[in-house]
Design a protein around this motif. Structure first.
Motif, PDB file in Angstrom:
ATOM      1  N   ASP A 291      49.838  36.034  31.435  1.00  0.00           N
ATOM      2  CA  ASP A 291      49.907  36.865  32.637  1.00  0.00           C
ATOM      3  C   ASP A 291      49.535  38.320  32.391  1.00  0.00           C
ATOM      4  OD1 ASP A 291      50.736  34.707  34.151  1.00  0.00           O
ATOM      5  OD2 ASP A 291      52.870  35.125  33.842  1.00  0.00           O
ATOM      6  N   TRP A 292      49.514  38.750  31.116  1.00  0.00           N
ATOM      7  CA  TRP A 292      49.294  40.180  30.860  1.00  0.00           C
ATOM      8  C   TRP A 292      47.856  40.553  31.233  1.00  0.00           C
ATOM      9  CZ3 TRP A 292      46.454  43.815  28.310  1.00  0.00           C
ATOM     10  CH2 TRP A 292      47.014  45.099  28.244  1.00  0.00           C
ATOM     11  N   HIS A 293      47.737  41.384  32.288  1.00  0.00           N
ATOM     12  CA  HIS A 293      46.436  41.880  32.779  1.00  0.00           C
ATOM     13  C   HIS A 293      45.415  40.749  32.902  1.00  0.00           C
ATOM     14  CE1 HIS A 293      46.845  46.470  32.362  1.00  0.00           C
ATOM     15  NE2 HIS A 293      48.054  45.954  32.266  1.00  0.00           N
ATOM     16  N   ASN A 294      45.859  39.651  33.471  1.00  0.00           N
ATOM     17  CA  ASN A 294      44.992  38.484  33.627  1.00  0.00           C
ATOM     18  C   ASN A 294      45.027  38.051  35.087  1.00  0.00           C
ATOM     19  OD1 ASN A 294      43.483  36.174  33.381  1.00  0.00           O
ATOM     20  ND2 ASN A 294      44.926  35.087  32.069  1.00  0.00           N
ATOM     21  N   ASP A 295      43.916  38.202  35.781  1.00  0.00           N
ATOM     22  CA  ASP A 295      43.842  37.865  37.197  1.00  0.00           C
ATOM     23  C   ASP A 295      43.314  36.460  37.452  1.00  0.00           C
ATOM     24  OD1 ASP A 295      44.739  40.426  37.905  1.00  0.00           O
ATOM     25  OD2 ASP A 295      42.705  41.253  37.833  1.00  0.00           O
ATOM     26  N   ASP A 296      43.112  35.687  36.402  1.00  0.00           N
ATOM     27  CA  ASP A 296      42.578  34.330  36.560  1.00  0.00           C
ATOM     28  C   ASP A 296      43.603  33.463  37.293  1.00  0.00           C
ATOM     29  OD1 ASP A 296      41.505  31.817  36.388  1.00  0.00           O
ATOM     30  OD2 ASP A 296      41.465  31.734  34.198  1.00  0.00           O
ATOM     31  N   PRO A 297      43.269  32.965  38.488  1.00  0.00           N
ATOM     32  CA  PRO A 297      44.249  32.129  39.216  1.00  0.00           C
ATOM     33  C   PRO A 297      44.545  30.815  38.512  1.00  0.00           C
ATOM     34  CG  PRO A 297      42.102  32.077  40.303  1.00  0.00           C
ATOM     35  CD  PRO A 297      42.007  33.125  39.232  1.00  0.00           C
TER      36      PRO A 297
ATOM     37  N   ARG B  98      42.174  41.043  25.403  1.00  0.00           N
ATOM     38  CA  ARG B  98      42.437  41.966  26.516  1.00  0.00           C
ATOM     39  C   ARG B  98      43.217  43.186  26.049  1.00  0.00           C
ATOM     40  NH1 ARG B  98      44.017  37.088  28.793  1.00  0.00           N
ATOM     41  NH2 ARG B  98      46.202  37.763  28.985  1.00  0.00           N
TER      42      ARG B  98
ATOM     43  N   ARG C 110      45.201  30.517  35.288  1.00  0.00           N
ATOM     44  CA  ARG C 110      45.864  30.766  34.003  1.00  0.00           C
ATOM     45  C   ARG C 110      47.075  29.850  33.843  1.00  0.00           C
ATOM     46  NH1 ARG C 110      46.945  34.999  37.437  1.00  0.00           N
ATOM     47  NH2 ARG C 110      49.133  35.601  37.754  1.00  0.00           N
TER      48      ARG C 110
ATOM     49  N   HIS D 182      42.016  47.084  25.932  1.00  0.00           N
ATOM     50  CA  HIS D 182      42.808  48.069  26.670  1.00  0.00           C
ATOM     51  C   HIS D 182      43.127  49.276  25.795  1.00  0.00           C
ATOM     52  CE1 HIS D 182      45.862  49.489  29.580  1.00  0.00           C
ATOM     53  NE2 HIS D 182      46.573  49.788  28.506  1.00  0.00           N
TER      54      HIS D 182
END
Length: 269
Positions: free
Chosen positions: A245-251, A64, A253, A68
């Motif tokens: 958590d960095w730029h990760n929208d996966d619930p 990611r 995670r 970016h």
């Protein structure tokens, strides 16, 4: 690689001692490790069962973060502590954004070099590998092979993923980071991750320390990690957070307590 392949090993590889790159490969489910790496990895996993989750979270963060930075227009990358090639290598990520992107990989494990040679043969002119050590950043930056591929007057994406925690305090981690960043031009980017025990119960830390008798592994909390970069880098949102958590929208995670590793991405001032 199994121990039955011993005769095929390059003579400079010491298979009797665990190495972080090979142990990391073991946790990622790879095949390029020896008995000492597996034994060390299993000892750590016995105390920290989520270690494989942590390794995978770091690998996903690398992807990611590299993407970016490539989307900011950076077309050359310096990946230090790259480890043994595995799916989602830096060049695969950034060359998907622009096939002209150039990457210099750096590691100090001869087994990584063996794999890197095969990797480079498939991508001529866009990647190279340096057999060098993060603890000697000047040697990396002065290497002729680096200068053959990267132009240090143009922005560079510096990747320090899961490697700074192998630089002890007496080896001047602040100076290592400063040397690297001071040689890169303004507008360069850095992505880094660093192990932390700030969310780890004291009894677990005590057990983990038993596998760290030489003190080679040095977790640092988020504030200390940030301090390595603060004076030279404008840290991007969301700041210093868990790699998961960095730029990760996966619930789904992993929680920070399982990953035990912080991340940051920033632009050199």
């Amino acid at each position: 690689m199994t121990d039955s392949a011993a005769e095929a090993r390059p003579p400079s590889i010491d298979s009797s001692r665990p190495h972080p790159a090979r142990r990391y490969n073991y946790w990622l489910g790879g095949k390029d490790h020896f008995a000492a790496d597996r034994e060390s990895g299993d000892q750590i996993a016995a105390v920290m069962p989520s270690i494989r989750t942590a390794a995978l979270a770091n690998r996903a963060f690398l992807g990611r973060a590299a993407r970016h930075i490539a989307l900011q227009g950076v077309r050359q990358f310096l990946d230090i502590g790259t480890g043994i090639p595995a799916p989602g290598n830096t060049h695969e990520i950034v060359q998907a954004v622009d096939p002209r992107a150039r990457i210099v990989y750096v590691d100090n494990d001869p087994l990584v070099l063996t794999h890197a040679r095969a990797l480079m043969s498939g991508t001529p002119g866009t990647i190279t590998y340096l057999d060098a050590d993060l603890r000697d950043p000047a040697a990396i930056l002065d290497h002729k092979d680096l200068h053959a591929l990267l132009d240090l007057t143009e922005p560079v994406g510096l990747l320090l993923v899961a490697v700074l925690h192998f630089v002890r305090d007496d080896e001047d981690p602040d100076g290592v980071v400063a040397t690297l960043l001071d040689r890169l031009p303004a507008g360069s980017w850095v992505a880094a991750s660093h192990a932390t025990w700030e969310h780890t119960p004291a009894e677990v830390v005590a057990e983990l320390q038993k596998s760290n008798r030489d003190g080679r592994f040095v977790p640092r909390d988020g504030d200390r990690f940030r301090a390595l970069f603060d004076s030279r880098v404008q840290i991007a949102e969301p700041g210093v957070v868990s790699v998961a958590d960095w730029h990760n929208d996966d619930p789904g995670r992993a929680p920070a307590a399982d990953v035990m590793c912080n991340a940051l991405v920033g632009r050199k001032r």
